[in-house]
Design a protein around this motif. Sequence first.
Motif, PDB file in Angstrom:
ATOM      1  N   SER A  85      -2.206   7.701 -11.693  1.00  0.00           N
ATOM      2  CA  SER A  85      -1.545   9.012 -11.691  1.00  0.00           C
ATOM      3  C   SER A  85      -1.070   9.421 -10.301  1.00  0.00           C
ATOM      4  N   GLY A  86      -1.766   8.977  -9.272  1.00  0.00           N
ATOM      5  CA  GLY A  86      -1.386   9.320  -7.907  1.00  0.00           C
ATOM      6  C   GLY A  86      -0.271   8.457  -7.353  1.00  0.00           C
ATOM      7  N   ALA A  87       0.114   7.428  -8.098  1.00  0.00           N
ATOM      8  CA  ALA A  87       1.195   6.530  -7.669  1.00  0.00           C
ATOM      9  C   ALA A  87       2.464   6.728  -8.488  1.00  0.00           C
ATOM     10  N   GLN A  88       2.383   7.436  -9.595  1.00  0.00           N
ATOM     11  CA  GLN A  88       3.493   7.485 -10.541  1.00  0.00           C
ATOM     12  C   GLN A  88       4.794   8.034  -9.978  1.00  0.00           C
ATOM     13  N   ASP A 110       0.861  -1.179   0.000  1.00  0.00           N
ATOM     14  CA  ASP A 110       0.000   0.000   0.000  1.00  0.00           C
ATOM     15  C   ASP A 110       0.903   1.238   0.000  1.00  0.00           C
ATOM     16  N   ILE A 111       0.388   2.362  -0.444  1.00  0.00           N
ATOM     17  CA  ILE A 111       1.196   3.582  -0.464  1.00  0.00           C
ATOM     18  C   ILE A 111       1.152   4.299   0.878  1.00  0.00           C
ATOM     19  N   ASP A 112       0.002   4.867   1.217  1.00  0.00           N
ATOM     20  CA  ASP A 112      -0.103   5.744   2.384  1.00  0.00           C
ATOM     21  C   ASP A 112       0.022   4.965   3.694  1.00  0.00           C
ATOM     22  N   GLY A 113       1.025   5.324   4.478  1.00  0.00           N
ATOM     23  CA  GLY A 113       1.251   4.688   5.764  1.00  0.00           C
ATOM     24  C   GLY A 113       2.049   3.403   5.683  1.00  0.00           C
ATOM     25  N   VAL A 120       0.080  -2.152 -11.008  1.00  0.00           N
ATOM     26  CA  VAL A 120      -0.520  -1.381  -9.917  1.00  0.00           C
ATOM     27  C   VAL A 120      -1.967  -1.855  -9.770  1.00  0.00           C
ATOM     28  N   VAL A 121      -2.347  -2.113  -8.529  1.00  0.00           N
ATOM     29  CA  VAL A 121      -3.748  -2.339  -8.203  1.00  0.00           C
ATOM     30  C   VAL A 121      -4.219  -1.000  -7.643  1.00  0.00           C
ATOM     31  N   SER A 122      -5.110  -0.336  -8.365  1.00  0.00           N
ATOM     32  CA  SER A 122      -5.509   1.024  -7.988  1.00  0.00           C
ATOM     33  C   SER A 122      -7.006   1.090  -7.680  1.00  0.00           C
ATOM     34  N   PHE A 123      -7.438   2.270  -7.234  1.00  0.00           N
ATOM     35  CA  PHE A 123      -8.849   2.490  -6.904  1.00  0.00           C
ATOM     36  C   PHE A 123      -9.378   1.428  -5.945  1.00  0.00           C
ATOM     37  N   ASN A 124      -8.585   1.086  -4.932  1.00  0.00           N
ATOM     38  CA  ASN A 124      -8.984   0.104  -3.928  1.00  0.00           C
ATOM     39  C   ASN A 124      -9.333  -1.258  -4.532  1.00  0.00           C
TER      40      ASN A 124
END
Length: 172
Positions: A49-52, A10-13, A68-72
Motif C-alpha cells: 500500500s505504501g508503494a502503490q 528501493d523507494i526512499d532515497g 514488489v519485494v516489501s516489508f524489507n
Amino acid sequence: MSKIKLIAIDIDGTLVNSKKEITPAVKEAVLAARERGIQIVICTGRPLSGAQCYLDELGLNCQDNEYVVSFNGAVVESTNGQVIFKQGLKYEDYIDLEAIARKLNLHFHSVSLDRIYTANRDLGHYTIYNSRVVKLEVSYRTQEEMRHIPIIKCMYIDDPDYLDSKITSPLF
C-alpha cells in the motif's frame, strides 16, 4: 556482458527524492528500461500500500506479472496483491520486542499486511506519520489480542536521537 533482465529499486532515497517524488530523469530511466524488456521490481521496507502511488506512476500497479519485494524482504507479491512469499514473526517474538519497548519507554508498533498495531494508547507522532506514508490505519490491540494477528514487521519508532540513546543503554 550479459543482458540485464531485472532491476530492483528501493523507494526512499533511490526511486524518490527527499520530497517523496520520482524525478523526471528517474522516471525516464525506469520507463526506458521497461521498453527494453527489463523487469522492474520495487524493493522497500514499506507494505504494498505504501508503494502503490509510485507503481501507478510507473505503470506497474495492479498487474499479475509485476512484483514488489516489501516489508524489507519479508513479503514478495505481485502488484495486484497476490502474495508469493511471506515470512512473518512469531507471537513470542512480538512479545519479546514489545517488552523491550516497554522497558526502554519506546514507541513500538507491529505491521500486518493491511494494518499497523500498537499496544501503546499514547500514539507517537512517528507512528502516525508512518501510517500516512504507507497508507495503513493504526489500531490499538493488547498483547493478548495480537496472538492471532499475522505480524510481518515490528518497529521501534521515535525520534532518532532518542532511539540512539536507548539502544546504547545497558539493556543492549
